[in-house]
Design an enzyme around this catalytic site. Structure first.
Site, PDB file in Angstrom:
ATOM      1  N   SER A  47       6.988  64.256  75.630  1.00 58.00           N
ATOM      2  CA  SER A  47       6.366  64.886  74.737  1.00 58.00           C
ATOM      3  C   SER A  47       5.109  65.273  74.843  1.00 58.00           C
ATOM      4  O   SER A  47       4.620  65.146  75.882  1.00 58.00           O
ATOM      5  CB  SER A  47       6.111  63.635  73.615  1.00 58.00           C
ATOM      6  OG  SER A  47       5.251  63.566  72.491  1.00 58.00           O
ATOM      7  N   LEU A  49       1.418  66.336  76.120  1.00 56.95           N
ATOM      8  CA  LEU A  49       0.972  66.917  77.287  1.00 56.95           C
ATOM      9  C   LEU A  49       1.819  66.879  78.271  1.00 56.95           C
ATOM     10  O   LEU A  49       1.642  68.140  79.322  1.00 56.95           O
ATOM     11  CB  LEU A  49      -0.373  65.974  77.530  1.00 56.95           C
ATOM     12  CG  LEU A  49      -1.293  66.452  78.544  1.00 56.95           C
ATOM     13  CD1 LEU A  49      -2.019  67.882  78.003  1.00 56.95           C
ATOM     14  CD2 LEU A  49      -2.524  65.718  78.491  1.00 56.95           C
ATOM     15  N   SER A 179      -8.774  59.942  79.507  1.00 51.24           N
ATOM     16  CA  SER A 179      -9.343  60.556  78.148  1.00 51.24           C
ATOM     17  C   SER A 179     -10.940  60.560  78.435  1.00 51.24           C
ATOM     18  O   SER A 179     -11.418  59.704  79.118  1.00 51.24           O
ATOM     19  CB  SER A 179      -8.920  59.317  77.060  1.00 51.24           C
ATOM     20  OG  SER A 179      -9.632  59.527  76.125  1.00 51.24           O
ATOM     21  N   TYR A 192      -7.368  50.712  74.048  1.00 47.88           N
ATOM     22  CA  TYR A 192      -7.019  52.080  74.406  1.00 47.88           C
ATOM     23  C   TYR A 192      -8.239  52.312  75.455  1.00 47.88           C
ATOM     24  O   TYR A 192      -7.992  53.045  76.478  1.00 47.88           O
ATOM     25  CB  TYR A 192      -6.793  53.203  73.465  1.00 47.88           C
ATOM     26  CG  TYR A 192      -6.797  54.535  73.866  1.00 47.88           C
ATOM     27  CD1 TYR A 192      -5.352  54.985  74.198  1.00 47.88           C
ATOM     28  CD2 TYR A 192      -7.685  55.531  73.890  1.00 47.88           C
ATOM     29  CE1 TYR A 192      -4.997  56.293  74.699  1.00 47.88           C
ATOM     30  CE2 TYR A 192      -7.387  56.797  74.302  1.00 47.88           C
ATOM     31  CZ  TYR A 192      -6.216  57.059  74.588  1.00 47.88           C
ATOM     32  OH  TYR A 192      -6.076  58.354  75.024  1.00 47.88           O
ATOM     33  N   LYS A 196      -8.340  52.948  79.410  1.00 46.99           N
ATOM     34  CA  LYS A 196      -8.694  54.403  79.964  1.00 46.99           C
ATOM     35  C   LYS A 196      -9.852  54.159  80.966  1.00 46.99           C
ATOM     36  O   LYS A 196     -10.069  54.936  82.070  1.00 46.99           O
ATOM     37  CB  LYS A 196      -8.760  55.255  79.174  1.00 46.99           C
ATOM     38  CG  LYS A 196      -7.888  55.919  78.095  1.00 46.99           C
ATOM     39  CD  LYS A 196      -6.732  56.477  79.190  1.00 46.99           C
ATOM     40  CE  LYS A 196      -5.363  56.818  78.393  1.00 46.99           C
ATOM     41  NZ  LYS A 196      -4.308  57.408  79.061  1.00 46.99           N
ATOM     42  N   THR A 227      -1.058  65.783  69.406  1.00 52.28           N
ATOM     43  CA  THR A 227       0.493  65.429  69.786  1.00 52.28           C
ATOM     44  C   THR A 227       0.802  64.530  69.080  1.00 52.28           C
ATOM     45  O   THR A 227       0.453  64.110  67.881  1.00 52.28           O
ATOM     46  CB  THR A 227       0.262  65.066  71.403  1.00 52.28           C
ATOM     47  OG1 THR A 227      -0.268  63.837  71.215  1.00 52.28           O
ATOM     48  CG2 THR A 227      -0.443  66.132  72.309  1.00 52.28           C
TER      49      THR A 227
HETATM   50  N1  LIG Z   1      -3.460  63.827  72.501  1.00 51.92           N
HETATM   51  C1  LIG Z   1      -4.706  63.339  72.943  1.00 51.92           C
HETATM   52  O1  LIG Z   1      -5.585  63.451  72.021  1.00 51.92           O
HETATM   53  C2  LIG Z   1      -5.174  62.801  74.116  1.00 51.92           C
HETATM   54  C3  LIG Z   1      -4.236  62.266  75.042  1.00 51.92           C
HETATM   55  N2  LIG Z   1      -4.697  61.809  76.033  1.00 51.92           N
HETATM   56  C4  LIG Z   1      -3.626  61.162  77.124  1.00 51.92           C
HETATM   57  O2  LIG Z   1      -2.828  62.071  77.517  1.00 51.92           O
HETATM   58  C5  LIG Z   1      -1.419  61.235  77.627  1.00 51.92           C
HETATM   59  C6  LIG Z   1      -0.303  61.994  76.952  1.00 51.92           C
HETATM   60  O3  LIG Z   1      -0.448  61.691  75.830  1.00 51.92           O
HETATM   61  P1  LIG Z   1       0.082  62.589  74.526  1.00 51.92           P
HETATM   62  O4  LIG Z   1       0.930  63.949  74.999  1.00 51.92           O
HETATM   63  O5  LIG Z   1      -0.963  63.191  73.807  1.00 51.92           O
HETATM   64  O6  LIG Z   1       1.050  61.692  73.715  1.00 51.92           O
HETATM   65  P2  LIG Z   1       2.451  61.679  73.345  1.00 51.92           P
HETATM   66  O7  LIG Z   1       2.710  60.448  72.341  1.00 51.92           O
HETATM   67  O8  LIG Z   1       2.985  63.113  73.003  1.00 51.92           O
HETATM   68  O9  LIG Z   1       3.486  61.606  74.812  1.00 51.92           O
HETATM   69  C7  LIG Z   1       3.291  60.336  75.402  1.00 51.92           C
HETATM   70  C8  LIG Z   1       4.505  60.251  76.316  1.00 51.92           C
HETATM   71  O10 LIG Z   1       4.143  58.984  77.146  1.00 51.92           O
HETATM   72  C9  LIG Z   1       5.533  58.327  77.016  1.00 51.92           C
HETATM   73  N3  LIG Z   1       5.457  56.770  77.029  1.00 51.92           N
HETATM   74  C10 LIG Z   1       4.840  56.097  75.971  1.00 51.92           C
HETATM   75  N4  LIG Z   1       4.989  54.883  76.222  1.00 51.92           N
HETATM   76  C11 LIG Z   1       5.585  54.656  77.573  1.00 51.92           C
HETATM   77  C12 LIG Z   1       6.343  53.738  78.383  1.00 51.92           C
HETATM   78  N5  LIG Z   1       6.084  52.565  78.030  1.00 51.92           N
HETATM   79  N6  LIG Z   1       6.790  53.990  79.233  1.00 51.92           N
HETATM   80  C13 LIG Z   1       7.316  55.302  79.995  1.00 51.92           C
HETATM   81  N7  LIG Z   1       6.815  56.407  79.057  1.00 51.92           N
HETATM   82  C14 LIG Z   1       5.887  56.295  77.814  1.00 51.92           C
HETATM   83  C15 LIG Z   1       6.207  58.751  75.871  1.00 51.92           C
HETATM   84  O11 LIG Z   1       7.827  58.773  75.741  1.00 51.92           O
HETATM   85  P3  LIG Z   1       8.513  58.301  74.701  1.00 51.92           P
HETATM   86  O12 LIG Z   1       9.042  59.470  74.277  1.00 51.92           O
HETATM   87  O13 LIG Z   1       9.440  57.220  75.260  1.00 51.92           O
HETATM   88  O14 LIG Z   1       7.668  57.392  73.527  1.00 51.92           O
HETATM   89  C16 LIG Z   1       5.746  60.024  75.556  1.00 51.92           C
HETATM   90  O15 LIG Z   1       6.533  61.056  76.493  1.00 51.92           O
HETATM   91  C17 LIG Z   1      -1.814  59.727  77.503  1.00 51.92           C
HETATM   92  O16 LIG Z   1      -2.047  59.160  78.534  1.00 51.92           O
HETATM   93  C18 LIG Z   1      -2.897  60.004  76.480  1.00 51.92           C
HETATM   94  O17 LIG Z   1      -3.782  58.764  76.550  1.00 51.92           O
HETATM   95  C19 LIG Z   1      -5.867  61.681  76.383  1.00 51.92           C
HETATM   96  C20 LIG Z   1      -6.893  62.220  75.684  1.00 51.92           C
HETATM   97  C21 LIG Z   1      -6.661  62.767  74.351  1.00 51.92           C
HETATM   98  C1  LIG Z   2     -17.505  67.330  66.122  1.00 52.54           C
HETATM   99  C2  LIG Z   2     -17.083  65.888  66.559  1.00 52.54           C
HETATM  100  C3  LIG Z   2     -18.078  64.949  67.069  1.00 52.54           C
HETATM  101  C4  LIG Z   2     -17.856  63.387  67.278  1.00 52.54           C
HETATM  102  C5  LIG Z   2     -18.644  63.103  68.219  1.00 52.54           C
HETATM  103  C6  LIG Z   2     -18.482  61.867  68.848  1.00 52.54           C
HETATM  104  C7  LIG Z   2     -18.449  61.981  70.394  1.00 52.54           C
HETATM  105  C8  LIG Z   2     -17.533  60.831  70.892  1.00 52.54           C
HETATM  106  C9  LIG Z   2     -15.972  60.789  70.413  1.00 52.54           C
HETATM  107  C10 LIG Z   2     -15.127  60.028  70.982  1.00 52.54           C
HETATM  108  C11 LIG Z   2     -14.430  61.341  71.683  1.00 52.54           C
HETATM  109  C12 LIG Z   2     -12.948  60.471  71.950  1.00 52.54           C
HETATM  110  C13 LIG Z   2     -12.168  61.358  72.548  1.00 52.54           C
HETATM  111  C14 LIG Z   2     -10.711  60.992  72.300  1.00 52.54           C
HETATM  112  C15 LIG Z   2      -9.682  61.639  73.238  1.00 52.54           C
HETATM  113  C16 LIG Z   2      -8.508  60.567  73.112  1.00 52.54           C
HETATM  114  O1  LIG Z   2      -7.933  59.895  73.932  1.00 52.54           O
HETATM  115  O2  LIG Z   2      -7.890  60.998  72.011  1.00 52.54           O
HETATM  116  C17 LIG Z   2      -6.652  60.195  71.784  1.00 52.54           C
HETATM  117  C18 LIG Z   2      -7.140  59.211  70.873  1.00 52.54           C
HETATM  118  O3  LIG Z   2      -8.277  58.909  70.395  1.00 52.54           O
HETATM  119  C19 LIG Z   2      -5.907  58.585  70.588  1.00 52.54           C
HETATM  120  O4  LIG Z   2      -5.364  58.908  69.126  1.00 52.54           O
HETATM  121  P1  LIG Z   2      -5.888  58.297  67.725  1.00 52.54           P
HETATM  122  O5  LIG Z   2      -5.543  59.026  66.657  1.00 52.54           O
HETATM  123  O6  LIG Z   2      -4.515  57.105  67.710  1.00 52.54           O
HETATM  124  O7  LIG Z   2      -7.430  57.395  67.882  1.00 52.54           O
END
Ligand SMILES: NC(=O)C1=CN([C@@H]2O[C@H](COP(=O)(O)OP(=O)(O)OC[C@H]3O[C@@H](n4cnc5c(N)ncnc54)[C@H](OP(=O)(O)O)[C@@H]3O)[C@@H](O)[C@H]2O)C=CC1
Ligand SMILES: CCCCCCCCCCCCCCCC(=O)OCC(=O)COP(=O)(O)O
Length: 378
Positions: A47, A49, A179, A192, A196, A227
């Protein structure tokens, strides 16, 4: 401009363009060569990223080991990659390994399976992760542990299990997808953000330790990417949130407001007034932006690409594209590593003062389009 000057400038300009183009070409070739035939392990490949990483690395000729919890989804991804448009480079059929990162007992066996795929690992991308939403007071410790197991201990265990083989070969690259929340902490994301922050620290230490073995360690700190992460977020009682209203801290109903405006209809902070509001971040409080959305936040197609910007003590800054304004969010941002200009701890929360009248309005929760580009590797 006289003739002598103009005849000197033109060759100089052409020379600069030529050198720049050559530099870009070399960069592109280096990135391609780095990935072609490399054994790349991607966790969470089913899924978001991880899936995008799989697509890009496959097309660039990497030998992929796709990891996830769902064997069927991994097989489907493998079929999809095999059917994807042929690229100029030779592609390889990926190998799949199914395991749960939150199961400590599963990791050593999984690492052995990963190594059996191609015999070694060049690049390990610790990408899998889950999000969490809840208040500290309501969240059971089991949920904290689950988030830590998935986002921190799982990747740590997998890395430890694969490192000896990398060290023996004096070759390897460990990537941790952290993150921005590995650098700053925001309310209602304690588990979370903690996972991180721990990730950031662990892999920073690792980098310093394994440099002597020629192993590289990279921590990636993305901002919001749209995502399934939000959909799958766990809540205080361990159930799935199941809501997809875009990732990140959400404005209160009715739009973004100052922290002091909860329940009131007044919106926004005016220019220059941010300092009075813990919930409002100056549009430009320092030389480095924390979050730098390209495009108008919230607008379809806005680019809020992953930003790897170091957090500076003294203020979180968010620069908006449409002029200098405060950015109002519904929480009081605390800063890591010495917020408030010099101190080493996060700022204590202050009670937000009343909201000023009028002022600019800005939207939080901008969504990023995701598109990885291997060519941008420097
Ligand atoms: N999206 C965002 O805004 C951001 C994402 N990230 C980080 O990027 C990474 C990817 O996230 P993203 O692609 O957005 O999320 P998704 O939910 O799209 O993908 C997460 C993936 O992790 C797998 N996963 C979750 N739990 C487990 C587990 N226990 N064991 C094995 N695999 C697991 C899921 O597999 P399954 O299908 O089995 O659930 C899935 O393939 C994460 O580490 C997230 O914290 C960081 C910053 C911002
Ligand atoms: C124009 C927007 C201004 C906001 C300024 C705030 C600056 C700090 C914001 C914090 C940034 C967080 C980045 C988060 C990256 C990340 O891991 O995203 C994934 C999630 O947060 C998880 O998703 P969820 O929807 O469950 O919170």
């Amino acid at each position: 401009m006289d003739l002598v000057t103009s005849t000197a400038i033109l060759p100089l300009l052409l020379g600069c363009v030529g050198v720049f183009s050559l530099f870009k070409l070399l960069q592109w070739l280096r990135a391609r060569a780095y990935v072609r035939n490399a054994v790349v392990v991607v966790t969470g490949a089913t899924s978001g990223l991880g899936r995008e990483c799989a697509r890009v690395f496959h097309a660039a000729g990497a030998k992929l080991v796709l990891c996830g919890r769902n064997a069927e989804a991994l097989e489907e991804l493998t079929r999809e990659l095999a059917a994807s448009q042929a690229t100029k480079v030779q592609t390889h059929k990926p190998c799949t390994v199914t395991f749960d990162l939150a199961e400590p007992g599963a990791i050593v066996g999984a690492a052995a399976e990963i190594l059996q795929c191609f015999g070694y690992v060049d690049v390990l991308i610790n990408n899998a992760g889950i999000s969490y939403r809840g208040t500290v007071v309501d969240t059971s410790l089991d949920v904290d542990k689950r988030v830590m197991e998935t986002n921190y201990f799982g990747p740590v265990a997998l890395t430890k299990a694969l490192l000896p083989s990398m060290i023996r070969r004096r070759q390897g690259h460990v990537v941790a997808i952290s993150s921005i929340q590995g650098k700053i902490s925001v309310p209602f994301r304690s588990a979370y953000a903690a996972s991180k922050h721990a990730t950031q620290a662990f892999f920073d230490c690792l980098r310093a330790e394994v440099e002597q073995h020629d192993i590289e360690v990279t921590v990636v700190s993305p901002g919001y990417i749209h995502t399934n992460l939000s959909l799958n977020a766990v809540t205080a009682d361990g159930s799935n949130d199941g809501r997809d209203h875009g990732p990140g801290p959400k404005p209160l109903a009715g739009g973004p407001r100052c922290a002091g405006c909860r329940g009131e209809e007044k919106e926004g902070c005016g220019p220059g007034r941010c300092g009075a509001f813990p919930g409002c971040l100056p549009a430009d409080s320092g030389s480095q932006a924390l979050l730098q959305p390209h495009g108008v936040p919230g607008q379809e197609g806005a680019e809020t690409q992953a930003l790897l910007v170091p957090v500076r003590a003294g203020g979180a800054a968010a620069r908006l594209p449409h002029g200098d304004r405060c950015v109002c969010v519904d929480w009081t941002g605390s800063l890591p590593h010495g917020g408030g200009g010099g101190g080493s701890e996060s700022r204590p929360s202050r009670r937000p003062p009343a909201c000023p009248a009028g002022g600019g309005r800005a939207s939080s929760g901008a969504r990023g389009k995701m598109q990885l580009d291997l060519n941008s590797r420097t």
